[in-house]
Write a protein that holds these residues in place. Structure first.
Motif, PDB file in Angstrom:
ATOM      1  N   ASP A   1       4.994 -17.806  -6.275  1.00 40.15           N
ATOM      2  CA  ASP A   1       4.636 -17.276  -4.959  1.00 40.15           C
ATOM      3  C   ASP A   1       3.196 -16.784  -4.893  1.00 40.15           C
ATOM      4  N   ARG A   2       2.384 -17.149  -5.842  1.00 38.35           N
ATOM      5  CA  ARG A   2       0.995 -16.725  -5.794  1.00 38.35           C
ATOM      6  C   ARG A   2       0.342 -17.228  -4.514  1.00 38.35           C
ATOM      7  N   GLY A   3      -0.382 -16.335  -3.893  1.00 40.11           N
ATOM      8  CA  GLY A   3      -1.033 -16.721  -2.649  1.00 40.11           C
ATOM      9  C   GLY A   3      -0.238 -16.326  -1.429  1.00 40.11           C
ATOM     10  N   VAL A   4       1.036 -15.945  -1.604  1.00 41.83           N
ATOM     11  CA  VAL A   4       1.833 -15.487  -0.464  1.00 41.83           C
ATOM     12  C   VAL A   4       1.288 -14.149   0.000  1.00 41.83           C
ATOM     13  N   ASN A   5       1.381 -13.149  -0.863  1.00 43.61           N
ATOM     14  CA  ASN A   5       0.749 -11.841  -0.627  1.00 43.61           C
ATOM     15  C   ASN A   5       0.313 -11.310  -1.988  1.00 43.61           C
ATOM     16  N   GLU A   6      -0.904 -11.585  -2.367  1.00 43.62           N
ATOM     17  CA  GLU A   6      -1.387 -11.184  -3.680  1.00 43.62           C
ATOM     18  C   GLU A   6      -1.321  -9.668  -3.836  1.00 43.62           C
ATOM     19  N   LEU A   7      -0.946  -9.223  -5.031  1.00 41.69           N
ATOM     20  CA  LEU A   7      -0.922  -7.798  -5.305  1.00 41.69           C
ATOM     21  C   LEU A   7      -2.344  -7.271  -5.438  1.00 41.69           C
ATOM     22  N   SER A   8      -2.597  -6.118  -4.858  1.00 38.65           N
ATOM     23  CA  SER A   8      -3.918  -5.512  -4.983  1.00 38.65           C
ATOM     24  C   SER A   8      -4.117  -4.992  -6.398  1.00 38.65           C
ATOM     25  N   SER A   9      -5.364  -4.846  -6.794  1.00 33.78           N
ATOM     26  CA  SER A   9      -5.653  -4.339  -8.137  1.00 33.78           C
ATOM     27  C   SER A   9      -5.125  -2.910  -8.293  1.00 33.78           C
ATOM     28  N   ALA A  10      -5.146  -2.144  -7.183  1.00 36.51           N
ATOM     29  CA  ALA A  10      -4.639  -0.770  -7.239  1.00 36.51           C
ATOM     30  C   ALA A  10      -3.144  -0.740  -7.536  1.00 36.51           C
ATOM     31  N   LEU A  11      -2.386  -1.651  -6.921  1.00 35.95           N
ATOM     32  CA  LEU A  11      -0.950  -1.702  -7.172  1.00 35.95           C
ATOM     33  C   LEU A  11      -0.664  -2.229  -8.574  1.00 35.95           C
ATOM     34  N   LYS A  12      -1.430  -3.208  -9.008  1.00 36.33           N
ATOM     35  CA  LYS A  12      -1.233  -3.759 -10.348  1.00 36.33           C
ATOM     36  C   LYS A  12      -1.380  -2.678 -11.411  1.00 36.33           C
ATOM     37  N   ARG A  13      -2.309  -1.743 -11.193  1.00 33.23           N
ATOM     38  CA  ARG A  13      -2.546  -0.698 -12.184  1.00 33.23           C
ATOM     39  C   ARG A  13      -1.356   0.245 -12.309  1.00 33.23           C
ATOM     40  N   ARG A  14      -0.502   0.283 -11.293  1.00 31.20           N
ATOM     41  CA  ARG A  14       0.657   1.177 -11.336  1.00 31.20           C
ATOM     42  C   ARG A  14       1.854   0.552 -12.049  1.00 31.20           C
ATOM     43  N   PHE A  15       1.745  -0.722 -12.405  1.00 31.61           N
ATOM     44  CA  PHE A  15       2.855  -1.422 -13.053  1.00 31.61           C
ATOM     45  C   PHE A  15       2.469  -1.882 -14.452  1.00 31.61           C
TER      46      PHE A  15
ATOM     47  N   ASP B   1       0.835  -1.212   0.000  1.00 31.10           N
ATOM     48  CA  ASP B   1       0.000   0.000   0.000  1.00 31.10           C
ATOM     49  C   ASP B   1       0.867   1.259   0.000  1.00 31.10           C
ATOM     50  N   ALA B   2       1.967   1.233   0.743  1.00 34.24           N
ATOM     51  CA  ALA B   2       2.865   2.390   0.765  1.00 34.24           C
ATOM     52  C   ALA B   2       3.486   2.612  -0.611  1.00 34.24           C
ATOM     53  N   LEU B   3       3.740   1.533  -1.321  1.00 36.49           N
ATOM     54  CA  LEU B   3       4.326   1.645  -2.652  1.00 36.49           C
ATOM     55  C   LEU B   3       3.331   2.264  -3.634  1.00 36.49           C
ATOM     56  N   ILE B   4       2.034   2.016  -3.433  1.00 32.94           N
ATOM     57  CA  ILE B   4       1.008   2.612  -4.293  1.00 32.94           C
ATOM     58  C   ILE B   4       1.111   4.132  -4.264  1.00 32.94           C
ATOM     59  N   SER B   5       1.263   4.676  -3.063  1.00 34.99           N
ATOM     60  CA  SER B   5       1.364   6.127  -2.914  1.00 34.99           C
ATOM     61  C   SER B   5       2.574   6.684  -3.648  1.00 34.99           C
ATOM     62  N   ILE B   6       3.705   5.990  -3.536  1.00 38.13           N
ATOM     63  CA  ILE B   6       4.929   6.456  -4.196  1.00 38.13           C
ATOM     64  C   ILE B   6       4.768   6.430  -5.705  1.00 38.13           C
ATOM     65  N   LEU B   7       4.194   5.353  -6.229  1.00 41.92           N
ATOM     66  CA  LEU B   7       4.029   5.223  -7.674  1.00 41.92           C
ATOM     67  C   LEU B   7       2.976   6.178  -8.214  1.00 41.92           C
ATOM     68  N   SER B   8       1.993   6.511  -7.412  1.00 41.16           N
ATOM     69  CA  SER B   8       0.916   7.398  -7.861  1.00 41.16           C
ATOM     70  C   SER B   8       1.282   8.869  -7.729  1.00 41.16           C
ATOM     71  N   GLU B   9       1.678   9.268  -6.508  1.00 41.07           N
ATOM     72  CA  GLU B   9       1.897  10.682  -6.227  1.00 41.07           C
ATOM     73  C   GLU B   9       3.305  11.150  -6.559  1.00 41.07           C
ATOM     74  N   LYS B  10       4.225  10.220  -6.612  1.00 40.80           N
ATOM     75  CA  LYS B  10       5.631  10.534  -6.896  1.00 40.80           C
ATOM     76  C   LYS B  10       6.246  11.446  -5.831  1.00 40.80           C
ATOM     77  N   TYR B  11       5.807  11.281  -4.604  1.00 33.64           N
ATOM     78  CA  TYR B  11       6.459  11.964  -3.492  1.00 33.64           C
ATOM     79  C   TYR B  11       6.214  11.184  -2.206  1.00 33.64           C
ATOM     80  N   VAL B  12       7.028  11.482  -1.192  1.00 34.03           N
ATOM     81  CA  VAL B  12       6.888  10.871   0.131  1.00 34.03           C
ATOM     82  C   VAL B  12       6.707  11.991   1.150  1.00 34.03           C
ATOM     83  N   SER B  13       5.629  11.921   1.929  1.00 35.33           N
ATOM     84  CA  SER B  13       5.407  12.902   2.990  1.00 35.33           C
ATOM     85  C   SER B  13       6.186  12.504   4.236  1.00 35.33           C
TER      86      SER B  13
END
Length: 371
Positions: free
Chosen positions: A207-221, A169-181
């Motif tokens: 490794d499927r099923g270990v920690n599936e990527l969220s759809s929101a994160l997938k959209r950033r890649f 989830d933290a990576l989503i913010s970085i990929l979307s906003e391109k900044y870190v608060s």
């Protein structure tokens, strides 16, 4: 300098080549890239006569050129790149080569594990400095990803699916906003990404099923699936290339006979076919039977011959290394290898001759030792 490193990063290992490519590169370069996209491709895949260069550039990654081109185009955009595939398909090596060619720094890496936290991709604090001077940019410890943002270069995230959902989830913010608060600071409380920043992530398809990527994160890649190498010629090229590097690193002057390499490749092909035809996990080797594992088997055999043999690589030594490397579960893996040796290697040694009888005997001895 490389002699003082157990494993030099690509930008150090190929520094002279990268310097030369940069000096002759007249193509357009996106943002802070050190090389143009054309030269990045050439660095990774090697030169051809049609390129019209004054010197040859060796191929370093073996695979579909279109995958490399798509990866380069993705990194020139504002989207992250996710390389996904089975273990041993060269995902991390390709990521390292791309980062080295584009940024001349492939070491800004976060390793995804169950213990990876949000601090590992954002920032943490130097406790002693905080106590002495308070929280400030000086007492902050930026993560490799945050460093890549502020420098406008490539950051890498290995084994993304092994990190927890909080980290993703933290990576989503970085990929979307391109900044870190940085809420702890009153001033200078935002770290902005400079042009040229991007992230190359890798994920193991097993490794499927270990920690599936969220759809929101997938959209950033942008996803690029790296297939398992099944072409024997391509696989032989990979094994020869990486083995030559290992021999240079160990300062060993030894040629791998082509017939022994053929035996190694054929054995892995046979075992993969048997694994694909198996109906249960107990009938499959625990090993992924990847190209990387072939390289490991060959390195083990070469070093064993060097230190404990007659300095010449033999089929028997290769067989012993193969059995020792692949027999991870007992008795399941040993039973599978024993079946292969009796059902495939023994008939082939009788029909084909050559080095197969020595390979047969070496494998039998190794299986008997481990049983």
């Amino acid at each position: 300098m490389t002699a003082e490193m157990l494993r030099a990063p690509a930008e150090v290992k190929y520094a002279a080549e990268l310097d030369w490519l940069e000096s002759v590169d007249g193509g357009p370069r996106p943002y802070s890239w050190r090389l143009s996209p054309r030269m990045v491709r050439l660095f990774v895949l090697g030169s051809r006569p049609a390129d019209g260069l004054d010197r040859d550039v060796d191929q370093k990654w073996f695979g579909d050129p279109s995958l490399v081109e798509r990866a380069i185009v993705t990194l020139a955009s504002d989207r992250g790149l996710l390389l996904i595939g089975d273990p041993g398909t060269g995902k991390s090596w390709l990521a390292e080569l791309l980062a080295a060619a584009i940024s001349r720094d492939s070491t800004l890496v976060v390793q995804g594990t169950a213990g990876t936290t949000e601090d590992h991709i954002k920032y943490s604090w130097n406790v002693s400095m905080v106590i002495a001077k308070g929280q400030s940019r000086e007492s902050m410890i930026p993560s490799p990803i945050m460093t890549a943002m502020e420098r406008g270069v490539i950051g890498r995230f290995e084994e993304l699916t092994r990190s927890t959902s909080d980290v993703q989830d933290a990576l989503i913010s970085i990929l979307s906003e391109k900044y870190v608060s940085i809420p702890e600071l009153d001033t200078d409380s935002i770290a902005f990404a400079k042009p040229g920043f991007s992230i190359i992530a890798t994920a193991n398809s097993r490794d499927r099923g270990v920690n599936e990527l969220s759809s929101a994160l997938k959209r950033r890649f942008n996803f690029i699936r790296i297939p398992v190498v099944t072409n024997k010629r391509s696989e032989a090229d990979i094994v020869r290339f990486r083995t030559a590097e290992l021999l240079r690193r160990h300062e060993i002057d030894l040629d791998v006979p082509p017939t022994l390499l053929d035996i190694l490749l054929q054995s892995f092909a046979d075992l993969r076919a048997a694994s694909a035809a198996a109906t249960s996990d107990d009938e499959r080797l625990e090993s992924a039977l990847s190209t990387a594992e072939q390289i490991g088997v060959l390195e083990d055999a070469i070093l064993h011959s060097r230190f404990f043999g007659d300095r010449a690589l033999t089929a028997g030594t290769l067989a012993g290394s193969l059995v020792g490397s692949l027999a991870r579960r007992s008795p399941e893996d040993l039973a599978i290898l024993n079946k292969y040796w009796h059902g495939v290697v023994e008939p082939r040694s009788k029909s084909d001759g050559g080095l197969w009888p020595d390979f047969l005997e070496g494998g039998r001895q190794a299986i008997a030792t481990l049983s």
